[in-house]
Design an enzyme around this catalytic site. Structure first.
Site, mmCIF file in Angstrom:
data_model
loop_
_atom_site.group_PDB
_atom_site.id
_atom_site.type_symbol
_atom_site.label_atom_id
_atom_site.label_comp_id
_atom_site.label_asym_id
_atom_site.label_seq_id
_atom_site.Cartn_x
_atom_site.Cartn_y
_atom_site.Cartn_z
ATOM 1 N N LEU A 19 0.580 7.554 6.784
ATOM 2 C CA LEU A 19 -0.806 7.073 6.799
ATOM 3 C C LEU A 19 -1.498 7.362 8.128
ATOM 4 C CD1 LEU A 19 -0.119 3.516 5.317
ATOM 5 C CD2 LEU A 19 -1.215 5.427 4.124
ATOM 6 N N ASP A 62 6.298 6.591 6.002
ATOM 7 C CA ASP A 62 6.168 5.909 7.299
ATOM 8 C C ASP A 62 7.404 5.099 7.701
ATOM 9 O OD1 ASP A 62 3.480 6.476 8.343
ATOM 10 O OD2 ASP A 62 2.778 5.577 6.472
ATOM 11 N N GLU A 67 9.709 -0.932 13.228
ATOM 12 C CA GLU A 67 9.238 -2.188 13.809
ATOM 13 C C GLU A 67 8.334 -2.983 12.858
ATOM 14 O OE1 GLU A 67 5.868 -1.964 16.603
ATOM 15 O OE2 GLU A 67 6.986 -3.402 17.791
ATOM 16 N N ASP A 68 7.622 -2.258 12.003
ATOM 17 C CA ASP A 68 6.641 -2.947 11.163
ATOM 18 C C ASP A 68 7.256 -3.776 10.048
ATOM 19 O OD1 ASP A 68 4.477 -1.988 12.609
ATOM 20 O OD2 ASP A 68 4.554 -0.073 11.553
ATOM 21 N N ARG A 87 3.948 1.006 2.080
ATOM 22 C CA ARG A 87 5.050 0.690 2.989
ATOM 23 C C ARG A 87 5.911 -0.477 2.496
ATOM 24 N NH1 ARG A 87 4.041 1.185 9.173
ATOM 25 N NH2 ARG A 87 6.304 1.260 8.885
ATOM 26 N N ARG A 133 -3.853 -4.845 8.750
ATOM 27 C CA ARG A 133 -2.535 -4.930 8.112
ATOM 28 C C ARG A 133 -1.973 -6.355 8.023
ATOM 29 N NH1 ARG A 133 -0.037 0.189 8.329
ATOM 30 N NH2 ARG A 133 -1.656 1.711 7.830
ATOM 31 N N HIS A 163 -2.708 -1.730 14.980
ATOM 32 C CA HIS A 163 -1.954 -2.980 15.170
ATOM 33 C C HIS A 163 -2.284 -3.578 16.541
ATOM 34 C CE1 HIS A 163 1.232 -1.058 12.380
ATOM 35 N NE2 HIS A 163 0.800 -2.122 11.737
ATOM 36 N N CYS A 248 7.087 1.140 18.042
ATOM 37 C CA CYS A 248 7.266 1.023 16.584
ATOM 38 C C CYS A 248 8.497 1.756 16.064
ATOM 39 C CB CYS A 248 6.019 1.473 15.848
ATOM 40 S SG CYS A 248 5.569 3.131 16.202
HETATM 41 N N1 LIG Z 1 3.939 -0.488 14.911
HETATM 42 C C1 LIG Z 1 3.315 0.661 14.825
HETATM 43 O O1 LIG Z 1 2.599 1.051 15.728
HETATM 44 N N2 LIG Z 1 3.440 1.347 13.700
HETATM 45 C C2 LIG Z 1 2.835 2.600 13.459
HETATM 46 C C3 LIG Z 1 2.674 2.823 12.006
HETATM 47 C C4 LIG Z 1 2.010 4.137 11.714
HETATM 48 C C5 LIG Z 1 1.905 4.449 10.234
HETATM 49 N N3 LIG Z 1 1.382 5.761 10.059
HETATM 50 C C6 LIG Z 1 1.030 3.459 9.494
HETATM 51 O O2 LIG Z 1 -0.171 3.699 9.408
HETATM 52 O O3 LIG Z 1 1.522 2.454 9.008
#
Ligand SMILES: NC(=O)NCCC[C@H](N)C(=O)O
Length: 258
Positions: A19, A62, A67-68, A87, A133, A163, A248
């Site tokens: 994304l 992704d 981390e997410d 995700r 998010r 984020h 992340c």
């Molecule tokens: N914790 C973060 O900085 N995550 C990056 C996530 C990037 C991923 N392309 C997203 O949009 O979810």
């Protein structure tokens, strides 16, 4: 002695489909991304971290941004419920990984959404970004999970970046560092140091004075050196094209009893 384990997840072959929200899409070199991911893990291991690979989630472009998918506080893992629907399937493997490490496991439930990139821990203060998010219900659930354990949860608006931690992280002494043009409310963070580059606001604390950071923030690396820190620099250009940063790509676990 606190454990120094870090969860990481190998990039999906579909990484280039990841994304993008606040940046223009540019082509991602997946082979180079894999090399950069290996070097990132090497940097963690060189500084005493044991890296543990979460089962890959190759259908999720992704998934490398591990981390997410989870927020840790002490021995408790709160499994995220990503705001990005593409995700959501990433969380299965992380549940298994944290359970295998003996963590107590909690979940964010609908209608809550929460991504780990929105959560910044500074001592017992847990800042949580409310933005694209993570929603209010997700924040309430984070509060319910962690406040009984001694956390003070502070919510912060996030509108200019993906984020909260795309805009701010913290140095070992608790000073919050951020790039002001990307922040909604700099005054919320108490002791605050502005940095000259967006990627300079992203540091991973490796232990002692060592700060893992991206090669794309040379002026901030100089600033940190001047302040007595030791930047450990990694090139993560392919992940930055997808709005990823050094934070992340891993989940550091320091509060385990094991
Ligand atoms: N914790 C973060 O900085 N995550 C990056 C996530 C990037 C991923 N392309 C997203 O949009 O979810």
């Amino acid at each position: 002695m606190p454990s120094k384990k870090a969860l990481v997840r190998r990039p999906s072959p579909r990484l280039a489909e990841g994304l993008v929200t606040h940046v223009e899409r540019t082509e991602v070199d997946v082979d180079l991304a894999v090399e950069q991911w290996e070097a990132y893990g090497e940097a963690l291991r060189d500084h005493g971290w044991e890296t543990i690979e979460v089962e890959p989630a190759d259908d999720c472009p992704d998934s490398v941004f591990v981390e997410d998918t989870v927020v840790m506080y002490k021995n408790v893992a709160l499994i995220a419920r990503p705001g990005a629907e593409s995700r959501r399937d990433e969380t299965e493997g992380i549940e298994e990984a944290v359970a295998a490490l003996g963590c107590s496991v909690n979940w964010v439930w609908a209608p809550g959404t929460l991504e780990g990139g929105d959560v910044l821990k500074v001592g017992d203060t847990v800042f949580v970004g409310r933005g694209g998010r993570t929603n209010a219900a997700g924040i309430q659930q984070l509060r319910a999970a962690f406040e009984p354990l001694g956390a003070r949860v502070v919510s912060a608006p996030v509108s200019k970046v993906l984020h909260l931690k795309s805009a701010v992280t913290a140095l070992p002494d608790g000073t919050v560092v951020g790039h002001i043009p990307k922040m909604d409310t700099p005054s919320l963070f108490g002791r605050f140091l502005p940095v000259p580059e967006e990627a300079g606001a992203h540091v991973v604390l490796l232990g002692g004075d060592k700060l893992l950071m991206a090669a794309s923030a040379p002026k901030t690396a100089e600033l940190y050196s001047d302040l007595g820190y030791e930047p450990v620099v990694v090139d993560i250009s392919e992940f930055e094209k997808l709005e990823g940063c050094v934070t992340c790509l891993s989940v550091r676990l320091r509060g385990l009893y094991a």
